[in-house]
Every structure is written in C-alpha cells, then in structure tokens.
Write an enzyme that holds these catalytic residues in place. Structure first.
Site, PDB file in Angstrom:
ATOM      1  N   GLU A   1       0.840  -1.211   0.000  1.00  0.00           N
ATOM      2  CA  GLU A   1       0.000   0.000   0.000  1.00  0.00           C
ATOM      3  C   GLU A   1       0.873   1.258   0.000  1.00  0.00           C
ATOM      4  OE1 GLU A   1      -3.305  -0.110   2.784  1.00  0.00           O
ATOM      5  OE2 GLU A   1      -4.141  -1.878   1.790  1.00  0.00           O
TER       6      GLU A   1
ATOM      7  N   GLU B   1      -5.053  -8.530  -0.258  1.00  0.00           N
ATOM      8  CA  GLU B   1      -5.834  -8.317   0.975  1.00  0.00           C
ATOM      9  C   GLU B   1      -7.292  -8.191   0.577  1.00  0.00           C
ATOM     10  OE1 GLU B   1      -4.519  -5.254   3.731  1.00  0.00           O
ATOM     11  OE2 GLU B   1      -2.414  -5.674   3.265  1.00  0.00           O
TER      12      GLU B   1
HETATM   13  O1  AHR Z   1      -5.290  -5.676   7.035  1.00  0.00           O
HETATM   14  C1  AHR Z   1      -5.245  -4.487   7.754  1.00  0.00           C
HETATM   15  C2  AHR Z   1      -4.614  -3.344   6.972  1.00  0.00           C
HETATM   16  O2  AHR Z   1      -5.403  -3.053   5.851  1.00  0.00           O
HETATM   17  C3  AHR Z   1      -3.264  -3.622   6.372  1.00  0.00           C
HETATM   18  O3  AHR Z   1      -2.239  -3.422   7.285  1.00  0.00           O
HETATM   19  C4  AHR Z   1      -3.172  -2.656   5.249  1.00  0.00           C
HETATM   20  O4  AHR Z   1      -2.359  -3.114   4.208  1.00  0.00           O
HETATM   21  C5  AHR Z   1      -4.629  -2.471   4.830  1.00  0.00           C
HETATM   22  O5  AHR Z   1      -4.976  -1.148   4.710  1.00  0.00           O
END
Ligand code: AHR
Length: 535
Positions: free
Chosen positions: A194, A339
């Site tokens: 990110e 994610e």
């Molecule tokens: O999964 C929680 C958070 O969500 C992670 O650290 C980040 O990559 C995303 O914004």
C-alpha cells in the site's frame, strides 16, 4: 407436447408463487482452458492485534501444544484446509519493519513501536526464523513483503541474500550463526505494501521509480528465482494500474513483475440504519449516527448493501484486468488480490486498533462468493490472501487464551479446497434476483472445476436469505454417474460460532442433488453454500 409446456408453465408459476426460482445452468467442460491456482486460496498474517502475538505465537506458559511458541492446534486446523501461502509481516506493518531487529538471540532483539496498530511495543520475538518455521509447519509457501516505505534498497537486498543465498557471503554466515544452514528459498516477494497510503503516500509515478530501483537489487539466487509482486491499487483505482503497467509491464529482466497486489475490503454501509427515522431538525446535534457495521447485529437491508459491496469486486477485477490486458495481452502478469475480506466494527470492549471482529454466516457467504469470483477469473487472478488468519478482520480462527474456534469462513475454505489447482470449467446461467424494495442482486453465484482425477466440483452460493434456488444443470462433455455434496448454512445470516457454541455454524451432509437422465438437479437452500462432487 402442448400438455408438457402447460405443465412446465404451471410448475414455473407455482415456483414463482412459492418464492422459489428455477435456473438452467450449463457447465461446459469442453471450453476449459485455465487452471485455478491453489494460490488463490492464500492467507495473510500481520503483526497486528492478536494475529501473531497471542495468535500463532503465544506465551511460553500457555497450556496448549506448541513448537517453540507456535500453537500447534492452530497449525493443525490450517493444515486441514491446505493453506497454500502466507503473506507476512504486513500490511502497513511491513513498511516500518526492519528485519535485522527480528533475528539473533531473542533477549537481545531491539523493540519498536507498532505505530499503525495501537502503538503497542513490538518485541521482535517473532521474526524471520520464526515465520519460516511456521510456514514449514503449515507446509505453506511464504510470501514476504519488503519495506519500501521506510527501509532502504540495501536492507531489502540483504534480507533476500540472508534468506536465499547458499554460497559464502556475510548474510549466509549470519544466517548460519543464527542456526539455519540451508537457505529457505523464498520466491514470492512483495516490493512494498500500500505504497499509495501507509507504505509511503507515494504517487504511482514515484512508486514505479522506487520499484525499478528496489527490484534491481532484489536478486535471484540459485534455486530461488523471485516472483516479484508490485504494490497494486486500492479498489477501483485503475489509474494506479495504468501507470504501473505503462512503467513496468515491458520491464523484462530487473524491472520484471510477476504480479500486482490489489487490495479490496468489503465495508458494510455506515450511517442511518434503514427503517430508523432521521432525528427531527434541531435535535440532530450530538446525535450518534448508528453504525450498521456490527459483525453480529445487522438487518437484512444492511446485509443486502454489504453483499452488494462484496460482489463489486468482480467488476473491479474486470476493470484492472482490462487495463493490464492493454499492456499484457497474454496475461503473463498476475493480478494478486493480496488483501480482501469483510471489515466490520471491532467487537465491543476490545482495542479498536486490534481489528478483532466476529464472523457470521454472512461473512461465509461473502467468502464463498469471492472465491467463486476468483475461480471464474483465474486466467488473471492467480494469487490472493484473505485478511487475516487469526483474531483479525475476517479470521479463520478465533482464540481466547488456550481456547480456539473455527469461524464460518474457515469452513468455506475447507469446502473450496476441492478447486485447488483444478481446471476451471466455464458455467453459463442467468441468476434469479435477490430483491429488496426496488433493488436487486444476483441471488446465485457458481464456479466449477475438474481435478486431476476427472472429478468435477461445483461450488454454489445462494445469497438470498429467504428463497431457495432450484436448478437443473447440463454437464457438457462430462461422464458422470453420481453426485454428493456438503452444505454450510444456519438459521440466521447473523449466526456465529462462539467459545460456548463452537459448532453452531458448520458443514453438514447435503442430499439435495440428484441425477435425472443426463440432468443434474439440485435445490440450493436460502443463505447457503453448497459443494457438489460429481463423478
Ligand atoms: O489488514 C489491515 C490493513 O489493511 C493492512 O495493514 C493494510 O495493508 C490495509 O490497509
């Protein structure tokens, strides 16, 4: 003939009147071209809340089976669903993690503050060796995310040497001093996380330059060719993908990318709960806007809106795929959904930065629908990770001291493991609608595959909490004589497993499918996930 069509019309009318829908579905085994990579079924574990600490890695005094401080009851549960890869150490944590702090004698490791997740003190007792021992116990492939946001090119380059080089070198010597002779040969390598946000707040153009530099020094050592994965977009930010593909797709050699790591979370809607009145004018100040984002208490309207957000991932994958295809028509670069999952309010009474949430039948329906989307887009989506395995967000496992429960989402992964590395079979059908007021969503989603033994598996999710779906399916170019199944459902969409009632939502046998001539018939009950095994 007239009599038959009259009978069919009467049947259709009767089904409609009873709220049941009739679906005709065609599984086309002849058109099968793409494999469903088992890596679509991957998972994510960050130094966040109680995922690593008090999740996998527990106090030495805790009375549970352990190897070192790794909980083996959790390892056994995850091995059962054959998790193919594990992403670590973050998440946002990855871009403030310095790997050298997490090696060597534990009592000498420095501490740090985990600024993203509650400012808790990280003691670095779980580092590189501990993570890779966990992966060995799980029989899973590590996917490590390097620090681009606050690290250096040298730091990342040395970590790879430490992990993967077998010759004589300072990092190999250090690894051996720390008790590990053989390199681990880690191949899945994330170049930052990110980086448009917590990983450095970069523009895509700046990230492309960073990626080129970091990846030039991320070396391929013998037996460990890296599959480098670039930071991908957040949700529908197609511009990020465009700039990445423009700058890196033709990279070859040093700038090559194996994949792009897209992140997408399903958020329940926030704000006024439908059906509850807006406070009258003049009385609005100081009024708390109720959250609809509870993990356990939500209305059908909230369920509907949340499912709509979850199903949107299909359109987002198609959007990124279209951009990628402009630069990579052969689909050599993978879309990694690194994610994903539902992100609700944390459980009341827990640290809000620990992201501990319960997990309901709704969440299992989201998981099943998402995995069906991934399967059906397996020509581009070749890896994904649910966030996160234990005690964080859409977890597979929840723990309370030595107690452990499996969530409804865990059971979905157990059912869907039938698709690992199988050939995807395209399925054609028109879904009936799940309707609320004047809004509608497709009630049914499906994916199918054929494994190396020739067994066909279908996973069917009926998101409609009120009406079953009746289907009849033609299996083109499949010889079969029997069908059996499993089902995951429960009385209410809000149903959960608890430490007092751990098997409330569980997989049971399913006998709703049969063979009528060449047709497969099945009834998919309301709010259910069904796995069919056809052979
Ligand atoms: O999964 C929680 C958070 O969500 C992670 O650290 C980040 O990559 C995303 O914004």
């Amino acid at each position: 003939m007239k009599k038959i069509s009259l009978l069919l019309s009467i049947l259709a009318l009767t089904l409609c009147a009873s709220g049941q829908s009739q679906v005709t579905l065609v599984v086309d085994a002849g058109a099968s071209k793409h494999q469903i990579s088992r890596h679509i079924y991957g998972h994510f574990s960050e130094h966040l809340g109680r995922c690593i600490y008090d999740g996998y890695w527990v106090d030495p005094a805790m009375q549970v089976p352990k190897q070192d401080r790794i909980r083996l009851d959790i390892v056994d549960a995850l091995k059962k669903i054959k998790i193919p890869n594990l992403r670590w150490p973050g998440g946002c944590f990855a871009d403030e993690y310095h790997w050298r702090d997490g090696i060597g004698p534990r009592e000498q490791r420095p501490t740090m503050i985990n600024t993203n997740w509650g400012n808790v003190t990280e003691d670095n007792s779980f580092g590189t060796h501990e993570f890779l021992l966990l992966c060995e116990l799980l029989d899973t492939e590590p996917f490590i995310i390097g620090n681009v946001g606050s690290g250096t090119v040298e730091e990342m380059s040395r970590w790879i040497e430490y992990l993967n080089f077998d010759g004589v070198s300072p990092m190999t010597n250090l690894r051996k001093e720390n008790g590990r002779d053989e390199p681990w040969r880690v191949t899945y390598w994330g170049v930052g996380n990110e980086n448009w946000g917590c990983g450095g707040n970069m523009t895509p153009e700046y990230y492309v330059t960073q990626y080129r530099q970091y990846s030039s020094f991320a070396k391929n050592y013998p037996g460990a060719p890296l599959r480098k994965i670039a930071c991908g977009a957040s949700g529908a930010n197609y511009q990020w993908t465009e700039v990445l593909m423009q700058g890196l797709a033709a990279g070859g050699g040093r700038g090559a990318m194996w994949g792009i790591d897209l992140h997408y979370y399903t958020r329940p809607p926030r704000g006024r709960i439908p059906g509850q009145g807006v406070p009258p004018q003049g009385q609005q100040q100081g009024v708390q806007i109720p959250s609809q984002a509870s993990a356990t208490s939500f209305t059908e309207e909230t369920y509907f809106a949340t499912l709509r957000n979850a199903l949107r991932l299909e359109e987002i994958i198609e959007g990124h795929d279209a951009v990628m295809t402009k630069y990579d028509s052969l689909k050599r670069i993978a879309l990694v959904v690194g994610e994903w999952g539902i992100w609700t309010d944390p459980e009341p009474g827990t640290n809000p930065r620990f992201l501990y949430q319960q997990n309901s039948l709704r969440d299992a329906i989201i998981a099943g629908s998402t995995l069906n989307i991934f399967n059906n887009h397996c020509d581009r989506v070749r890896m994904a990770q649910l966030a996160q395995t234990i005690n964080v967000l859409q977890a597979l496992v929840l723990t309370e001291g030595p107690k452990m429960i499996l969530t409804p989402t865990y059971h979905v992964f157990d059912m869907f493991k039938a698709h690992h590395d199988a050939m995807m079979l395209p399925v054609k059908f028109t879904s009936p609608d799940y309707v609320i007021g004047d809004q509608r969503l497709p009630a049914l989603n499906v994916s199918a595959s054929k494994d190396s033994l020739g067994v066909v598996h279908m996973t069917l999710v009926n998101i409609d909490p009120n009406n079953p779906v009746n289907l009849s399916a033609t299996l083109d170019q499949v010889k079969w004589s029997s069908v059996k199944g499993q089902i995951l459902t429960s009385a209410r969409i809000t149903d959960i497993n608890t430490f007092d009632n751990p098997s409330n939502v569980r997989i049971t046998g399913y006998d709703g499918a049969g063979k009528k001539g060449n047709l497969l018939t099945a009834v998919i009950p309301a709010k259910s996930i069904v796995l069919l095994e056809i052979k």
